[in-house]
Design a protein around this motif. Structure first.
Motif, mmCIF file in Angstrom:
data_model
loop_
_atom_site.group_PDB
_atom_site.id
_atom_site.type_symbol
_atom_site.label_atom_id
_atom_site.label_comp_id
_atom_site.label_asym_id
_atom_site.label_seq_id
_atom_site.Cartn_x
_atom_site.Cartn_y
_atom_site.Cartn_z
ATOM 1 N N ALA A 28 -8.306 -19.589 -37.409
ATOM 2 C CA ALA A 28 -8.900 -20.467 -36.392
ATOM 3 C C ALA A 28 -8.241 -21.837 -36.505
ATOM 4 C CB ALA A 28 -10.408 -20.544 -36.573
ATOM 5 N N ALA A 29 -7.012 -21.917 -36.056
ATOM 6 C CA ALA A 29 -6.206 -23.118 -36.261
ATOM 7 C C ALA A 29 -6.589 -24.273 -35.344
ATOM 8 C CB ALA A 29 -4.729 -22.779 -36.083
ATOM 9 N N GLY A 30 -7.171 -23.988 -34.194
ATOM 10 C CA GLY A 30 -7.522 -25.055 -33.266
ATOM 11 C C GLY A 30 -8.882 -25.681 -33.528
ATOM 12 N N SER A 31 -9.681 -25.067 -34.386
ATOM 13 C CA SER A 31 -10.999 -25.626 -34.723
ATOM 14 C C SER A 31 -10.824 -26.675 -35.809
ATOM 15 C CB SER A 31 -11.939 -24.516 -35.200
ATOM 16 O OG SER A 31 -12.219 -23.617 -34.172
ATOM 17 N N ASN A 32 -10.156 -27.763 -35.458
ATOM 18 C CA ASN A 32 -9.782 -28.741 -36.476
ATOM 19 C C ASN A 32 -10.383 -30.126 -36.249
ATOM 20 O OD1 ASN A 32 -8.306 -29.518 -34.282
ATOM 21 N ND2 ASN A 32 -6.309 -29.080 -35.183
ATOM 22 N N ALA A 87 -13.621 -26.935 -26.583
ATOM 23 C CA ALA A 87 -14.871 -27.404 -27.173
ATOM 24 C C ALA A 87 -15.921 -26.295 -27.178
ATOM 25 C CB ALA A 87 -15.395 -28.610 -26.396
ATOM 26 N N LYS A 88 -15.636 -25.198 -26.473
ATOM 27 C CA LYS A 88 -16.543 -24.050 -26.400
ATOM 28 C C LYS A 88 -15.835 -22.825 -26.971
ATOM 29 C CE LYS A 88 -18.673 -25.756 -22.195
ATOM 30 N NZ LYS A 88 -18.871 -25.517 -20.771
ATOM 31 N N PRO A 89 -16.586 -21.904 -27.573
ATOM 32 C CA PRO A 89 -15.946 -20.717 -28.151
ATOM 33 C C PRO A 89 -15.132 -19.917 -27.130
ATOM 34 C CG PRO A 89 -18.184 -20.909 -28.949
ATOM 35 C CD PRO A 89 -18.023 -21.946 -27.862
ATOM 36 N N VAL A 90 -13.916 -19.568 -27.531
ATOM 37 C CA VAL A 90 -13.062 -18.682 -26.743
ATOM 38 C C VAL A 90 -12.946 -17.318 -27.430
ATOM 39 C CG1 VAL A 90 -11.736 -20.533 -25.673
ATOM 40 C CG2 VAL A 90 -10.954 -19.558 -27.839
ATOM 41 N N SER A 126 -14.592 -26.246 -30.964
ATOM 42 C CA SER A 126 -15.376 -25.125 -31.464
ATOM 43 C C SER A 126 -14.897 -23.846 -30.796
ATOM 44 C CB SER A 126 -16.860 -25.364 -31.165
ATOM 45 O OG SER A 126 -17.634 -24.316 -31.653
ATOM 46 N N GLU A 127 -13.667 -23.430 -31.094
ATOM 47 C CA GLU A 127 -13.076 -22.302 -30.383
ATOM 48 C C GLU A 127 -13.570 -20.940 -30.843
ATOM 49 O OE1 GLU A 127 -8.842 -22.700 -30.867
ATOM 50 O OE2 GLU A 127 -8.958 -22.234 -32.982
ATOM 51 N N ILE A 128 -14.316 -20.873 -31.944
ATOM 52 C CA ILE A 128 -14.876 -19.606 -32.411
ATOM 53 C C ILE A 128 -16.395 -19.721 -32.487
ATOM 54 C CG2 ILE A 128 -12.793 -18.934 -33.649
ATOM 55 C CD1 ILE A 128 -14.150 -19.826 -36.246
#
Length: 152
Positions: free
Chosen positions: A136-140, A119-122, A145-147
């Protein structure tokens, strides 16, 4: 159709990349394949943030359209990270190096894959090499909000 063998004897279809024309969607825009958008296949270094089951097919897809020379992978769990690197190196025939931070994973990568449930940018845009491509496949979902905004 391209398939890749994954650890455990599983095979995954990773898509159609060559030999078919782009399709028009409902708005008449053409679907673009990875090789059309980014030019013909070239040698690239890749960084993968996330080491779960979806990270396997994401990396296989990149290897399906590019000659990947090296991969760095980061995930929070060191044991899982080591397992991912070992198994995917064997499956794809490319050297995959586990690293201890997301930043170390992406600093020199031309292609970056993020596939987390964070849920936070990595991933911070400041870490990216100029011209890097990010999947950014996980920001779905709205809660993911991985980026960061700079990456977008």
């Amino acid at each position: 159709m391209h398939c890749v063998a994954l650890p455990g004897g599983h095979r995954r279809t990773i898509g159609r990349y060559r030999g078919r024309p782009p399709r028009a969607d409902a708005n008449g825009r053409g679907e673009r394949r990875g090789d059309e958008v980014h030019g013909p296949g070239g040698r690239v270094q890749c960084g993968v943030i996330g080491t779960g089951w979806q990270a396997r097919s994401q990396l296989a897809a990149v290897c399906g359209v590019r000659e990947v020379t090296a991969v760095k992978a980061f995930g929070r769990d060191p044991s899982r990270r080591e397992t991912y690197c070992r198994e995917m190196s064997e499956a794809l025939g490319v050297r995959i190096q586990p690293v201890d931070s997301a930043r170390a994973c992406v600093e020199e990568a031309e292609v970056v894959v993020t596939i987390t449930s964070s849920a936070k940018p990595v991933l911070e845009g400041a870490w990216l090499a100029p011209g890097a491509h990010v999947n950014a496949a996980g920001s779905n979902a709205l809660v993911r909000s991985e980026i960061d905004a700079e990456t977008v």
